[in-house]
Write a protein that holds these residues in place. Structure first.
Motif, PDB file in Angstrom:
ATOM      1  N   THR A 126      35.483  67.795  45.165  1.00 48.01           N
ATOM      2  CA  THR A 126      34.382  68.329  46.033  1.00 48.01           C
ATOM      3  C   THR A 126      34.876  67.940  47.329  1.00 48.01           C
ATOM      4  O   THR A 126      35.566  66.922  47.745  1.00 48.01           O
ATOM      5  N   GLY A 127      34.065  68.559  48.425  1.00 52.02           N
ATOM      6  CA  GLY A 127      34.316  68.362  49.674  1.00 52.02           C
ATOM      7  C   GLY A 127      35.688  68.425  50.106  1.00 52.02           C
ATOM      8  O   GLY A 127      36.356  67.579  50.556  1.00 52.02           O
ATOM      9  N   PHE A 128      36.159  69.619  50.230  1.00 50.46           N
ATOM     10  CA  PHE A 128      37.751  69.885  50.504  1.00 50.46           C
ATOM     11  C   PHE A 128      37.953  70.615  51.795  1.00 50.46           C
ATOM     12  O   PHE A 128      37.038  71.314  52.484  1.00 50.46           O
ATOM     13  N   VAL A 129      38.976  70.183  52.530  1.00 48.64           N
ATOM     14  CA  VAL A 129      39.579  70.530  53.746  1.00 48.64           C
ATOM     15  C   VAL A 129      41.023  70.633  53.952  1.00 48.64           C
ATOM     16  O   VAL A 129      41.408  69.830  53.305  1.00 48.64           O
ATOM     17  N   PRO A 170      56.821  69.291  58.916  1.00 52.28           N
ATOM     18  CA  PRO A 170      55.625  70.051  58.907  1.00 52.28           C
ATOM     19  C   PRO A 170      54.900  69.825  57.248  1.00 52.28           C
ATOM     20  O   PRO A 170      55.732  69.965  56.574  1.00 52.28           O
ATOM     21  N   VAL A 171      53.752  69.518  57.477  1.00 51.53           N
ATOM     22  CA  VAL A 171      53.225  69.712  56.069  1.00 51.53           C
ATOM     23  C   VAL A 171      51.709  70.137  56.076  1.00 51.53           C
ATOM     24  O   VAL A 171      51.217  70.519  57.209  1.00 51.53           O
ATOM     25  N   ALA A 172      51.091  70.729  54.926  1.00 49.53           N
ATOM     26  CA  ALA A 172      49.584  71.095  54.756  1.00 49.53           C
ATOM     27  C   ALA A 172      49.096  69.727  54.140  1.00 49.53           C
ATOM     28  O   ALA A 172      49.542  69.186  53.213  1.00 49.53           O
ATOM     29  N   VAL A 173      48.109  69.303  55.024  1.00 45.48           N
ATOM     30  CA  VAL A 173      47.280  68.222  54.391  1.00 45.48           C
ATOM     31  C   VAL A 173      46.083  68.640  53.609  1.00 45.48           C
ATOM     32  O   VAL A 173      45.219  69.304  54.382  1.00 45.48           O
ATOM     33  N   SER A 174      45.963  68.037  52.523  1.00 42.69           N
ATOM     34  CA  SER A 174      44.874  68.722  51.677  1.00 42.69           C
ATOM     35  C   SER A 174      43.916  67.356  51.333  1.00 42.69           C
ATOM     36  O   SER A 174      44.388  66.308  50.963  1.00 42.69           O
ATOM     37  N   ALA A 175      42.683  67.416  51.760  1.00 38.76           N
ATOM     38  CA  ALA A 175      41.775  66.320  51.646  1.00 38.76           C
ATOM     39  C   ALA A 175      40.512  66.631  50.796  1.00 38.76           C
ATOM     40  O   ALA A 175      40.011  67.709  50.804  1.00 38.76           O
ATOM     41  N   ALA A 234      39.450  59.826  42.319  1.00 41.48           N
ATOM     42  CA  ALA A 234      39.857  59.262  43.816  1.00 41.48           C
ATOM     43  C   ALA A 234      38.841  59.682  44.688  1.00 41.48           C
ATOM     44  O   ALA A 234      38.068  60.691  44.446  1.00 41.48           O
ATOM     45  N   LYS A 235      38.505  58.870  45.828  1.00 45.78           N
ATOM     46  CA  LYS A 235      37.640  59.188  46.754  1.00 45.78           C
ATOM     47  C   LYS A 235      38.351  59.334  48.101  1.00 45.78           C
ATOM     48  O   LYS A 235      39.545  58.525  48.476  1.00 45.78           O
ATOM     49  N   ASN A 236      38.322  60.051  49.071  1.00 51.45           N
ATOM     50  CA  ASN A 236      38.707  60.254  50.397  1.00 51.45           C
ATOM     51  C   ASN A 236      40.083  60.357  50.331  1.00 51.45           C
ATOM     52  O   ASN A 236      40.822  59.634  50.694  1.00 51.45           O
ATOM     53  N   LEU A 237      40.658  61.312  49.536  1.00 50.58           N
ATOM     54  CA  LEU A 237      41.912  61.499  49.266  1.00 50.58           C
ATOM     55  C   LEU A 237      42.732  62.244  50.270  1.00 50.58           C
ATOM     56  O   LEU A 237      42.216  63.352  50.372  1.00 50.58           O
ATOM     57  N   TYR A 238      43.805  62.089  50.887  1.00 46.98           N
ATOM     58  CA  TYR A 238      44.556  63.025  51.622  1.00 46.98           C
ATOM     59  C   TYR A 238      46.090  63.003  51.259  1.00 46.98           C
ATOM     60  O   TYR A 238      46.704  62.070  50.781  1.00 46.98           O
ATOM     61  N   ILE A 239      46.415  64.450  50.896  1.00 48.46           N
ATOM     62  CA  ILE A 239      47.817  64.704  50.390  1.00 48.46           C
ATOM     63  C   ILE A 239      48.510  65.304  51.626  1.00 48.46           C
ATOM     64  O   ILE A 239      48.012  66.443  51.846  1.00 48.46           O
ATOM     65  N   ASP A 240      49.833  64.822  51.850  1.00 47.32           N
ATOM     66  CA  ASP A 240      50.959  65.555  52.643  1.00 47.32           C
ATOM     67  C   ASP A 240      51.679  66.492  51.676  1.00 47.32           C
ATOM     68  O   ASP A 240      52.642  65.539  51.199  1.00 47.32           O
ATOM     69  N   THR A 260      33.266  70.738  58.141  1.00 43.14           N
ATOM     70  CA  THR A 260      31.799  69.882  57.667  1.00 43.14           C
ATOM     71  C   THR A 260      32.007  69.523  56.024  1.00 43.14           C
ATOM     72  O   THR A 260      31.192  68.792  55.723  1.00 43.14           O
ATOM     73  N   LYS A 261      32.717  70.134  55.301  1.00 36.65           N
ATOM     74  CA  LYS A 261      32.716  70.205  54.068  1.00 36.65           C
ATOM     75  C   LYS A 261      33.680  68.841  53.396  1.00 36.65           C
ATOM     76  O   LYS A 261      33.396  68.532  52.101  1.00 36.65           O
ATOM     77  N   GLY A 262      34.714  68.681  53.846  1.00 37.86           N
ATOM     78  CA  GLY A 262      35.513  67.511  53.465  1.00 37.86           C
ATOM     79  C   GLY A 262      35.536  66.360  54.354  1.00 37.86           C
ATOM     80  O   GLY A 262      34.588  66.153  55.242  1.00 37.86           O
TER      81      GLY A 262
END
Length: 205
Positions: free
Chosen positions: A58-61, A76-81, A119-125, A148-150
């Motif tokens: 939930t709450g993805f950016v 370079p990376v795509a950060v998924s949160a 997990a909460k407030n999860l960031y992945i590179d 505003t969603k993530g």
């Protein structure tokens, strides 16, 4: 608006990069990490592989950024949160070449029983991913700093707030195979944690 991706479509290759790696902290034997982790750090020169049967978030950016390695090289990376993530049957593996001895593999598994990884407030590179994905109320092309969603852009990330990003209320991903550089989380709980170290290449996929 709901978007469903399957097979080898162009949309799948574009959008499904969002699936997070959920075990970088666990790889060093941490079963539960609470509180804010370091916001900015040098990544190692080695990627790790992650597979999961299913991820409910939930709450993805997702936005683009650059990770700095210890030697100064930028990748370079795509950060998924995700604000929250629930992951079933997680596997993470990394193969480390050891001089004279040869390759050594470390593999971690969690969430294979009735209780998933949380997990909460999860960031992945990450820089590579394949999966099937369903997004609900997705916005594509928003400015990274205006999402505003993530949980928003991670403090310390080398990312342009005006650059391209995408966001969604929820995301469900199945059959995930992913290659990542780093993961951080506010809270990271792994149920049924098991870790093994073996000689040779023993990867999740």
């Amino acid at each position: 608006m709901e978007s469903l991706t399957r097979g080898g479509t162009r949309w799948k290759r574009f959008a499904v990069v969002m699936v997070p790696s959920v075990a970088a902290t666990a790889a060093i034997g941490v079963a539960l990490s609470q509180g804010a982790l370091a916001a900015s750090f040098s990544v190692s020169g080695q990627q790790f592989k992650v597979s999961t049967d299913r991820l409910d978030g939930t709450g993805f950016v997702q936005y683009g950024a650059v990770d700095a390695q210890k030697d100064g090289k930028n990748v370079p990376v795509a950060v998924s949160a995700f604000s929250t993530a629930k992951i079933r049957n997680l596997c993470q593996s990394v193969v480390v070449p050891v001089p004279v001895f040869g390759d050594v593999s470390m593999q971690l598994r969690a969430g294979g029983g009735e209780t998933p990884v949380m997990a909460k407030n999860l960031y992945i590179d990450l820089d590579q991913l394949s999966a099937d994905a369903t997004f609900r109320n997705i916005n594509i092309g928003v400015a990274a700093g205006s999402s505003t969603k993530g949980p928003g852009i991670k403090e310390g990330d080398k990312a342009d707030p005006g650059s391209f990003a995408q966001e969604a209320d929820t995301a469900v991903l199945t059959g995930v195979h992913q290659r990542a550089w780093a993961t951080t989380a506010g809270t990271f709980k792994l149920s049924g944690l098991k870790m093994s170290v073996t000689k040779g290449k023993n990867e999740c996929y």
